[in-house]
Design a protein around this motif. Structure first.
Motif, PDB file in Angstrom:
ATOM      1  N   ALA A 116       7.734   3.668  -4.703  1.00  0.00           N
ATOM      2  CA  ALA A 116       6.838   2.711  -4.068  1.00  0.00           C
ATOM      3  C   ALA A 116       5.556   3.524  -4.176  1.00  0.00           C
ATOM      4  CB  ALA A 116       7.281   2.259  -2.699  1.00  0.00           C
ATOM      5  N   VAL A 117       5.602   4.364  -3.771  1.00  0.00           N
ATOM      6  CA  VAL A 117       4.019   4.895  -3.705  1.00  0.00           C
ATOM      7  C   VAL A 117       3.467   5.367  -5.386  1.00  0.00           C
ATOM      8  CG1 VAL A 117       2.605   7.445  -3.388  1.00  0.00           C
ATOM      9  CG2 VAL A 117       4.310   6.379  -1.496  1.00  0.00           C
ATOM     10  N   ALA A 118       4.269   5.630  -6.200  1.00  0.00           N
ATOM     11  CA  ALA A 118       3.886   5.753  -7.579  1.00  0.00           C
ATOM     12  C   ALA A 118       3.673   4.388  -8.203  1.00  0.00           C
ATOM     13  CB  ALA A 118       5.193   6.230  -8.372  1.00  0.00           C
ATOM     14  N   SER A 119       4.384   3.374  -7.910  1.00  0.00           N
ATOM     15  CA  SER A 119       3.941   1.924  -8.468  1.00  0.00           C
ATOM     16  C   SER A 119       2.624   1.428  -7.883  1.00  0.00           C
ATOM     17  CB  SER A 119       4.993   0.896  -7.712  1.00  0.00           C
ATOM     18  OG  SER A 119       6.132   1.457  -8.585  1.00  0.00           O
ATOM     19  N   ALA A 120       2.237   1.923  -6.420  1.00  0.00           N
ATOM     20  CA  ALA A 120       1.178   1.521  -5.842  1.00  0.00           C
ATOM     21  C   ALA A 120      -0.050   2.149  -6.509  1.00  0.00           C
ATOM     22  CB  ALA A 120       1.038   1.778  -4.378  1.00  0.00           C
ATOM     23  N   VAL A 121       0.112   3.507  -6.923  1.00  0.00           N
ATOM     24  CA  VAL A 121      -0.875   4.478  -7.763  1.00  0.00           C
ATOM     25  C   VAL A 121      -1.022   3.676  -9.032  1.00  0.00           C
ATOM     26  CG1 VAL A 121      -1.453   6.597  -8.991  1.00  0.00           C
ATOM     27  CG2 VAL A 121      -0.397   6.225  -6.344  1.00  0.00           C
ATOM     28  N   ALA A 122       0.075   3.205  -9.710  1.00  0.00           N
ATOM     29  CA  ALA A 122      -0.061   2.769 -10.992  1.00  0.00           C
ATOM     30  C   ALA A 122      -0.997   1.442 -10.787  1.00  0.00           C
ATOM     31  CB  ALA A 122       1.236   2.513 -11.457  1.00  0.00           C
ATOM     32  N   LEU A 126      -4.607   0.817 -12.932  1.00  0.00           N
ATOM     33  CA  LEU A 126      -4.337   0.141 -14.045  1.00  0.00           C
ATOM     34  C   LEU A 126      -4.800  -1.330 -14.232  1.00  0.00           C
ATOM     35  CD1 LEU A 126      -1.174   1.582 -15.618  1.00  0.00           C
ATOM     36  CD2 LEU A 126      -3.362   2.270 -16.278  1.00  0.00           C
ATOM     37  N   LEU A 127      -4.686  -2.041 -12.865  1.00  0.00           N
ATOM     38  CA  LEU A 127      -4.866  -3.480 -12.788  1.00  0.00           C
ATOM     39  C   LEU A 127      -6.036  -3.904 -11.828  1.00  0.00           C
ATOM     40  CD1 LEU A 127      -1.151  -4.492 -11.989  1.00  0.00           C
ATOM     41  CD2 LEU A 127      -2.335  -4.042 -14.154  1.00  0.00           C
ATOM     42  N   PHE A 128      -6.842  -3.242 -11.780  1.00  0.00           N
ATOM     43  CA  PHE A 128      -8.148  -3.490 -11.133  1.00  0.00           C
ATOM     44  C   PHE A 128      -9.344  -3.188 -12.025  1.00  0.00           C
ATOM     45  CE2 PHE A 128      -5.406  -3.352  -7.673  1.00  0.00           C
ATOM     46  CZ  PHE A 128      -5.833  -4.300  -6.457  1.00  0.00           C
ATOM     47  N   PRO A 129     -10.509  -4.191 -11.851  1.00  0.00           N
ATOM     48  CA  PRO A 129     -11.743  -4.102 -12.935  1.00  0.00           C
ATOM     49  C   PRO A 129     -12.408  -2.703 -12.638  1.00  0.00           C
ATOM     50  CG  PRO A 129     -11.825  -5.648 -11.206  1.00  0.00           C
ATOM     51  CD  PRO A 129     -10.496  -5.359 -10.955  1.00  0.00           C
ATOM     52  N   ARG A 130     -12.214  -2.093 -11.583  1.00  0.00           N
ATOM     53  CA  ARG A 130     -13.087  -0.684 -11.053  1.00  0.00           C
ATOM     54  C   ARG A 130     -12.207   0.068 -10.328  1.00  0.00           C
ATOM     55  NH1 ARG A 130     -15.932  -0.946  -7.014  1.00  0.00           N
ATOM     56  NH2 ARG A 130     -15.357  -2.946  -6.156  1.00  0.00           N
ATOM     57  N   THR A 131     -12.317   1.369 -10.614  1.00  0.00           N
ATOM     58  CA  THR A 131     -11.479   2.670 -10.114  1.00  0.00           C
ATOM     59  C   THR A 131     -11.595   2.436  -8.721  1.00  0.00           C
ATOM     60  OG1 THR A 131     -11.625   3.913 -12.074  1.00  0.00           O
ATOM     61  CG2 THR A 131     -11.072   4.854 -10.240  1.00  0.00           C
ATOM     62  N   GLY A 132     -12.940   2.230  -8.099  1.00  0.00           N
ATOM     63  CA  GLY A 132     -13.259   2.206  -6.801  1.00  0.00           C
ATOM     64  C   GLY A 132     -12.307   1.131  -5.965  1.00  0.00           C
ATOM     65  N   MET A 133     -12.405  -0.035  -6.430  1.00  0.00           N
ATOM     66  CA  MET A 133     -11.676  -1.195  -5.875  1.00  0.00           C
ATOM     67  C   MET A 133     -10.155  -0.887  -5.819  1.00  0.00           C
ATOM     68  SD  MET A 133     -11.889  -5.120  -7.150  1.00  0.00           S
ATOM     69  CE  MET A 133     -11.345  -6.442  -6.073  1.00  0.00           C
ATOM     70  N   GLY A 134      -9.710  -0.233  -7.179  1.00  0.00           N
ATOM     71  CA  GLY A 134      -8.278  -0.056  -6.898  1.00  0.00           C
ATOM     72  C   GLY A 134      -7.908   0.865  -6.028  1.00  0.00           C
ATOM     73  N   LEU A 135      -8.760   2.033  -5.658  1.00  0.00           N
ATOM     74  CA  LEU A 135      -8.683   2.840  -4.907  1.00  0.00           C
ATOM     75  C   LEU A 135      -8.501   2.359  -3.386  1.00  0.00           C
ATOM     76  CD1 LEU A 135     -10.295   6.106  -6.524  1.00  0.00           C
ATOM     77  CD2 LEU A 135      -7.752   5.735  -6.048  1.00  0.00           C
ATOM     78  N   THR A 136      -9.477   1.279  -3.215  1.00  0.00           N
ATOM     79  CA  THR A 136      -9.452   0.857  -1.782  1.00  0.00           C
ATOM     80  C   THR A 136      -8.271   0.011  -1.661  1.00  0.00           C
ATOM     81  OG1 THR A 136     -11.953   0.411  -2.122  1.00  0.00           O
ATOM     82  CG2 THR A 136     -10.531  -1.079  -0.606  1.00  0.00           C
ATOM     83  N   PHE A 137      -7.650  -0.779  -2.715  1.00  0.00           N
ATOM     84  CA  PHE A 137      -6.316  -1.289  -2.495  1.00  0.00           C
ATOM     85  C   PHE A 137      -5.338  -0.420  -2.348  1.00  0.00           C
ATOM     86  CE2 PHE A 137      -2.471  -1.739  -5.071  1.00  0.00           C
ATOM     87  CZ  PHE A 137      -1.885  -2.823  -4.513  1.00  0.00           C
ATOM     88  N   LEU A 138      -5.262   1.024  -2.933  1.00  0.00           N
ATOM     89  CA  LEU A 138      -4.355   2.010  -2.820  1.00  0.00           C
ATOM     90  C   LEU A 138      -4.392   2.331  -1.224  1.00  0.00           C
ATOM     91  CD1 LEU A 138      -2.088   3.795  -3.831  1.00  0.00           C
ATOM     92  CD2 LEU A 138      -3.971   5.434  -4.422  1.00  0.00           C
ATOM     93  N   VAL A 139      -5.750   2.639  -0.550  1.00  0.00           N
ATOM     94  CA  VAL A 139      -5.745   3.208   0.745  1.00  0.00           C
ATOM     95  C   VAL A 139      -5.214   2.054   1.619  1.00  0.00           C
ATOM     96  CG1 VAL A 139      -7.342   3.492   2.408  1.00  0.00           C
ATOM     97  CG2 VAL A 139      -7.742   4.420   0.391  1.00  0.00           C
ATOM     98  N   VAL A 140      -5.234   0.916   1.330  1.00  0.00           N
ATOM     99  CA  VAL A 140      -4.813  -0.338   2.091  1.00  0.00           C
ATOM    100  C   VAL A 140      -3.411  -0.507   2.393  1.00  0.00           C
ATOM    101  CG1 VAL A 140      -4.959  -2.677   2.840  1.00  0.00           C
ATOM    102  CG2 VAL A 140      -7.049  -1.442   2.156  1.00  0.00           C
ATOM    103  N   MET A 141      -2.694  -0.342   1.035  1.00  0.00           N
ATOM    104  CA  MET A 141      -1.476  -0.464   0.755  1.00  0.00           C
ATOM    105  C   MET A 141      -0.722   0.660   1.354  1.00  0.00           C
ATOM    106  SD  MET A 141      -0.541  -3.531  -0.420  1.00  0.00           S
ATOM    107  CE  MET A 141       1.323  -2.837  -0.810  1.00  0.00           C
ATOM    108  N   LEU A 142      -1.063   1.876   1.244  1.00  0.00           N
ATOM    109  CA  LEU A 142      -0.361   2.998   1.982  1.00  0.00           C
ATOM    110  C   LEU A 142      -0.745   2.948   3.370  1.00  0.00           C
ATOM    111  CD1 LEU A 142      -1.531   5.753  -0.478  1.00  0.00           C
ATOM    112  CD2 LEU A 142       0.628   4.816  -0.369  1.00  0.00           C
ATOM    113  N   THR A 143      -1.621   2.449   3.842  1.00  0.00           N
ATOM    114  CA  THR A 143      -1.721   2.049   5.281  1.00  0.00           C
ATOM    115  C   THR A 143      -0.871   1.077   5.925  1.00  0.00           C
ATOM    116  OG1 THR A 143      -4.088   2.794   5.408  1.00  0.00           O
ATOM    117  CG2 THR A 143      -3.094   1.782   7.131  1.00  0.00           C
ATOM    118  N   PHE A 144      -0.391   0.364   5.085  1.00  0.00           N
ATOM    119  CA  PHE A 144       0.653  -0.814   5.617  1.00  0.00           C
ATOM    120  C   PHE A 144       2.041  -0.267   5.519  1.00  0.00           C
ATOM    121  CE2 PHE A 144      -2.782  -3.894   5.469  1.00  0.00           C
ATOM    122  CZ  PHE A 144      -2.327  -5.307   5.994  1.00  0.00           C
ATOM    123  N   GLY A 145       2.000   0.343   4.441  1.00  0.00           N
ATOM    124  CA  GLY A 145       3.618   1.328   4.329  1.00  0.00           C
ATOM    125  C   GLY A 145       3.691   2.124   5.435  1.00  0.00           C
ATOM    126  N   LEU A 146       2.772   3.023   5.809  1.00  0.00           N
ATOM    127  CA  LEU A 146       2.997   3.843   6.987  1.00  0.00           C
ATOM    128  C   LEU A 146       3.354   3.168   8.203  1.00  0.00           C
ATOM    129  CD1 LEU A 146       2.963   6.573   8.140  1.00  0.00           C
ATOM    130  CD2 LEU A 146       0.750   6.591   8.552  1.00  0.00           C
TER     131      LEU A 146
END
Length: 228
Positions: A116-122, A126-146
């Protein structure tokens, strides 16, 4: 402190927390979240769209949680030719329904959590127009996962609800386990997707299910029980 002492005074959040951190998946989420936060700060490029991401994830997460619970965790084993399709998450979830107080079965299986973590990283990279925005998504998703791991774990302990929000989470998930497994699929977001998708009935109108502790009333190891 002894178990008998905990029983007499009631399980506290501190007691529950000590047990929670003895398991590997919370540490996996914390490590991944720490790395994601560091990467997000390092990349910078803060834009207004970053502020939209947490709200979008919060709106979508109840439906993601419901979908995973219904279609993956409650997957019924199926035979495709000579192959039995029975994912690890589904097998472990059936075990969890059989023994809902077994703390080792409460947590996401480590292999699945890593996936699940690897999928969220991918997705983030890969699916966001900006790396920064993608990393924001990753931070939020991992917070929700925890938070998901913590809430689900806590519901299955002897910790008693002390707030209105947690009381609803506690009640609904226990109804799912001990009343009828066909309803109340939300775990951290009770009543949200369930209301929209019509799996949030009045408990008084729902009969007790004979298969709440034995999903599908099958022995998953028995070939004769596997749906073709």
């Amino acid at each position: 402190m002894s178990a008998s002492t905990n029983t007499r005074r009631g399980l506290t959040l501190a007691d529950a927390g000590r047990e929670f951190w003895r398991h590997p998946t919370p540490w996996l989420f914390v490590a991944a979240l720490t790395g994601a936060v560091i990467a997000r700060i390092a990349v910078g490029d803060w834009q207004l769209t970053d502020a939209v991401v947490p709200f979008a994830v919060a709106a979508a997460f109840p439906f993601l949680e419901w979908t995973i619970h219904v279609f993956i965790l409650h997957w019924r084993p199926r035979r495709v030719g000579r192959i039995t399709v029975d994912p690890l998450l589904a097998r472990k979830h059936r075990e969890h329904h059989i023994a809902p107080r077994d703390v080792d079965l409460v947590f996401i299986p480590l292999q699945s959590a890593i996936g699940a973590v690897a999928s969220a990283v991918a997705i983030a990279l890969l699916l966001f127009p900006r790396t920064g925005m993608g990393l924001t998504f990753l931070v939020v998703m991992l917070t929700f996962g925890l938070l998901y791991e913590w809430c689900h774990y806590l519901v299955h302990t002897d910790y008693k609800p002390k707030t209105a929000v947690y009381r609803v989470i506690w009640r609904d998930h226990r109804l799912h386990h001990f009343k009828n497994e066909h309803y109340w699929f939300g775990v951290t977001t009770p009543g949200t997707a369930d209301r929209v998708l019509r799996t949030y009935p009045d408990p008084a109108t729902v009969p007790a299910s004979p298969t709440a502790k034995n999903l599908h009333a099958i022995d998953a190891e028995s070939p004769a029980a596997v749906k073709r």
